[in-house]
Design a protein around this motif. Structure first.
Motif, PDB file in Angstrom:
ATOM      1  N   LYS A   4       0.828  -1.215   0.000  1.00  0.00           N
ATOM      2  CA  LYS A   4       0.000   0.000   0.000  1.00  0.00           C
ATOM      3  C   LYS A   4       0.859   1.259   0.000  1.00  0.00           C
ATOM      4  O   LYS A   4       0.557   2.224  -0.707  1.00  0.00           O
ATOM      5  CB  LYS A   4      -0.896   0.020   1.240  1.00  0.00           C
ATOM      6  CG  LYS A   4      -2.250  -0.548   0.973  1.00  0.00           C
ATOM      7  CD  LYS A   4      -3.162  -0.317   2.140  1.00  0.00           C
ATOM      8  CE  LYS A   4      -4.261  -1.344   2.071  1.00  0.00           C
ATOM      9  NZ  LYS A   4      -5.083  -1.376   3.246  1.00  0.00           N
ATOM     10  N   TYR A  11       1.380   6.795  -6.896  1.00  0.00           N
ATOM     11  CA  TYR A  11       0.304   7.667  -7.401  1.00  0.00           C
ATOM     12  C   TYR A  11       0.431   9.093  -6.884  1.00  0.00           C
ATOM     13  O   TYR A  11       0.088  10.035  -7.600  1.00  0.00           O
ATOM     14  CB  TYR A  11      -1.079   7.036  -7.150  1.00  0.00           C
ATOM     15  CG  TYR A  11      -1.256   5.896  -8.113  1.00  0.00           C
ATOM     16  CD1 TYR A  11      -1.543   6.146  -9.453  1.00  0.00           C
ATOM     17  CD2 TYR A  11      -1.015   4.582  -7.732  1.00  0.00           C
ATOM     18  CE1 TYR A  11      -1.611   5.101 -10.374  1.00  0.00           C
ATOM     19  CE2 TYR A  11      -1.083   3.542  -8.641  1.00  0.00           C
ATOM     20  CZ  TYR A  11      -1.386   3.810  -9.957  1.00  0.00           C
ATOM     21  OH  TYR A  11      -1.434   2.790 -10.882  1.00  0.00           O
ATOM     22  N   TRP A  15       0.272  11.848  -9.751  1.00  0.00           N
ATOM     23  CA  TRP A  15      -0.771  12.896  -9.784  1.00  0.00           C
ATOM     24  C   TRP A  15      -0.192  14.279  -9.479  1.00  0.00           C
ATOM     25  O   TRP A  15      -0.721  15.287  -9.949  1.00  0.00           O
ATOM     26  CB  TRP A  15      -1.920  12.575  -8.822  1.00  0.00           C
ATOM     27  CG  TRP A  15      -2.626  11.254  -9.059  1.00  0.00           C
ATOM     28  CD1 TRP A  15      -3.068  10.397  -8.089  1.00  0.00           C
ATOM     29  CD2 TRP A  15      -3.002  10.641 -10.315  1.00  0.00           C
ATOM     30  NE1 TRP A  15      -3.668   9.295  -8.661  1.00  0.00           N
ATOM     31  CE2 TRP A  15      -3.644   9.420 -10.019  1.00  0.00           C
ATOM     32  CE3 TRP A  15      -2.855  11.002 -11.648  1.00  0.00           C
ATOM     33  CZ2 TRP A  15      -4.132   8.556 -11.005  1.00  0.00           C
ATOM     34  CZ3 TRP A  15      -3.337  10.137 -12.647  1.00  0.00           C
ATOM     35  CH2 TRP A  15      -3.968   8.942 -12.325  1.00  0.00           C
ATOM     36  N   ARG A  26      -6.449  13.192 -20.154  1.00  0.00           N
ATOM     37  CA  ARG A  26      -6.540  11.772 -19.786  1.00  0.00           C
ATOM     38  C   ARG A  26      -8.013  11.315 -19.830  1.00  0.00           C
ATOM     39  O   ARG A  26      -8.329  10.249 -20.329  1.00  0.00           O
ATOM     40  CB  ARG A  26      -5.942  11.576 -18.375  1.00  0.00           C
ATOM     41  CG  ARG A  26      -6.012  10.144 -17.847  1.00  0.00           C
ATOM     42  CD  ARG A  26      -5.436  10.056 -16.428  1.00  0.00           C
ATOM     43  NE  ARG A  26      -5.812   8.840 -15.745  1.00  0.00           N
ATOM     44  CZ  ARG A  26      -5.106   7.714 -15.741  1.00  0.00           C
ATOM     45  NH1 ARG A  26      -3.958   7.664 -16.360  1.00  0.00           N
ATOM     46  NH2 ARG A  26      -5.535   6.642 -15.098  1.00  0.00           N
TER      47      ARG A  26
HETATM   48  C1  LIG Z   1      -4.528   3.515 -11.765  1.00  0.00           C
HETATM   49  S1  LIG Z   1      -5.159   4.811 -10.777  1.00  0.00           S
HETATM   50  C2  LIG Z   1      -6.773   5.001 -11.516  1.00  0.00           C
HETATM   51  C3  LIG Z   1      -7.369   6.352 -11.252  1.00  0.00           C
HETATM   52  C4  LIG Z   1      -8.707   6.614 -11.934  1.00  0.00           C
HETATM   53  N1  LIG Z   1      -9.707   5.638 -11.526  1.00  0.00           N
HETATM   54  C5  LIG Z   1      -8.534   6.617 -13.430  1.00  0.00           C
HETATM   55  O1  LIG Z   1      -9.027   5.704 -14.090  1.00  0.00           O
HETATM   56  O2  LIG Z   1      -7.914   7.558 -13.956  1.00  0.00           O
HETATM   57  C6  LIG Z   1      -5.546   3.993  -9.227  1.00  0.00           C
HETATM   58  C7  LIG Z   1      -5.963   4.920  -8.099  1.00  0.00           C
HETATM   59  O3  LIG Z   1      -6.306   4.121  -6.967  1.00  0.00           O
HETATM   60  C8  LIG Z   1      -5.794   4.732  -5.785  1.00  0.00           C
HETATM   61  N2  LIG Z   1      -5.630   3.694  -4.757  1.00  0.00           N
HETATM   62  C9  LIG Z   1      -4.887   2.562  -4.843  1.00  0.00           C
HETATM   63  N3  LIG Z   1      -4.985   1.843  -3.715  1.00  0.00           N
HETATM   64  C10 LIG Z   1      -5.794   2.516  -2.881  1.00  0.00           C
HETATM   65  C11 LIG Z   1      -6.277   2.293  -1.563  1.00  0.00           C
HETATM   66  N4  LIG Z   1      -5.928   1.187  -0.853  1.00  0.00           N
HETATM   67  N5  LIG Z   1      -7.088   3.199  -1.006  1.00  0.00           N
HETATM   68  C12 LIG Z   1      -7.428   4.325  -1.695  1.00  0.00           C
HETATM   69  N6  LIG Z   1      -7.031   4.606  -2.959  1.00  0.00           N
HETATM   70  C13 LIG Z   1      -6.206   3.704  -3.542  1.00  0.00           C
HETATM   71  C14 LIG Z   1      -4.498   5.382  -6.239  1.00  0.00           C
HETATM   72  O4  LIG Z   1      -4.099   6.419  -5.374  1.00  0.00           O
HETATM   73  C15 LIG Z   1      -4.855   5.873  -7.650  1.00  0.00           C
HETATM   74  O5  LIG Z   1      -5.333   7.189  -7.624  1.00  0.00           O
END
Ligand SMILES: C[S@@+](CC[C@H](N)C(=O)[O-])C[C@H]1O[C@@H](n2cnc3c(N)ncnc32)[C@H](O)[C@@H]1O
Length: 228
Positions: A4, A11, A15, A26
């Motif tokens: 995690k 990210y 971001w 995007r």
């Molecule tokens: C690949 S990005 C996709 C973002 C968006 N859904 C898109 O399609 O553009 C994955 C997102 O999930 C968030 N994320 C991953 N694991 C997480 C967690 N355990 N709790 C909260 N957010 C999480 C990351 O911070 C990131 O912003």
């Protein structure tokens, strides 16, 4: 570093380097993947909608462009992503819509029981170490009859082994495993769409910076789940 912590660091960095303009680009590029998913839960009018792993909002704002819901809540643990999303929500296009963000872990959602009509999530579930906990949380916050639209990369027998966790590859599951996770949480698969070719073409045209998806020969699918 835990999975995690590594994911959050990746990210946060991604971001932080993306402004509202880059995020709008995007959103536009990814719409060929987002729109088939959103069509499974359309229309959103009058609905309370939650986007799990909103990032900078490519799915949530696309949904709001197509059909403004009663309320949209984006959840993510990346502060920089939420900051960009907040900025976009204040733009002329979205400023009159009910939009909020919550900074939280998707395995423990700060949302009350049975208060949500639609859950969205794009390219995020693979990043969660405890997918069963996240699916149970989705079932907890949704009303009976709610619709859940989830898309992500999936493992098949043709995939090569390995792949980075932070790139949504290492933590990918098979469709069979995903169905069991959903069913155990009380969510029933009622539709699916194969988006593999769309993702491959976005990667080939460098509109989605995700070469690992192609290198590991992954599938990308969208699912509609119903809350029993
Ligand atoms: C690949 S990005 C996709 C973002 C968006 N859904 C898109 O399609 O553009 C994955 C997102 O999930 C968030 N994320 C991953 N694991 C997480 C967690 N355990 N709790 C909260 N957010 C999480 C990351 O911070 C990131 O912003």
């Amino acid at each position: 570093m835990s999975l995690k912590e590594r994911t959050k660091a990746k990210y946060d960095e991604q971001w932080a380097s993306q402004d509202e303009r880059a995020s709008a680009q995007r959103r536009k590029s990814l719409s060929m993947v987002s729109d088939p998913l959103l069509s499974m839960v359309h229309p959103l009018s009058g609905k309370v909608v939650v986007d799990l792993g909103i990032g900078t909002g490519s799915l949530a704002f696309r949904a709001m462009e197509l059909c403004p819901p009663k309320r949209m809540i984006g959840i993510d643990f990346s502060g920089p992503g939420l900051c960009v999303a907040r900025g976009i929500s204040r733009s002329e296009r979205f400023k009159d819509m009910d939009f909020d963000v919550l900074r939280a872990d998707l395995e423990r959602l700060p949302i009350s029981n049975r208060s949500v009509d639609v859950v969205l999530s794009q390219a995020t579930i693979n990043l969660l170490p405890d997918k069963a906990a996240a699916m149970k949380e989705i079932a907890r916050i949704t009303r009976s009859g709610a619709r859940v639209a989830i898309s992500d990369a999936f493992k098949t027998t043709k995939c090569s082994e390995g792949g980075s966790w932070e790139q949504c590859i290492g933590g990918a599951v098979t469709v069979g495993e995903f169905s069991s996770l959903a069913l155990n949480a009380g969510l029933i698969i009622s539709g699916q769409v194969d988006l593999t070719q769309q993702v491959k073409s976005l990667v080939a045209s460098k509109k989605w910076d995700w070469p690992e998806f192609v290198q590991h020969n992954m599938d990308y699918r969208g699912f509609l789940l119903l809350r029993s």
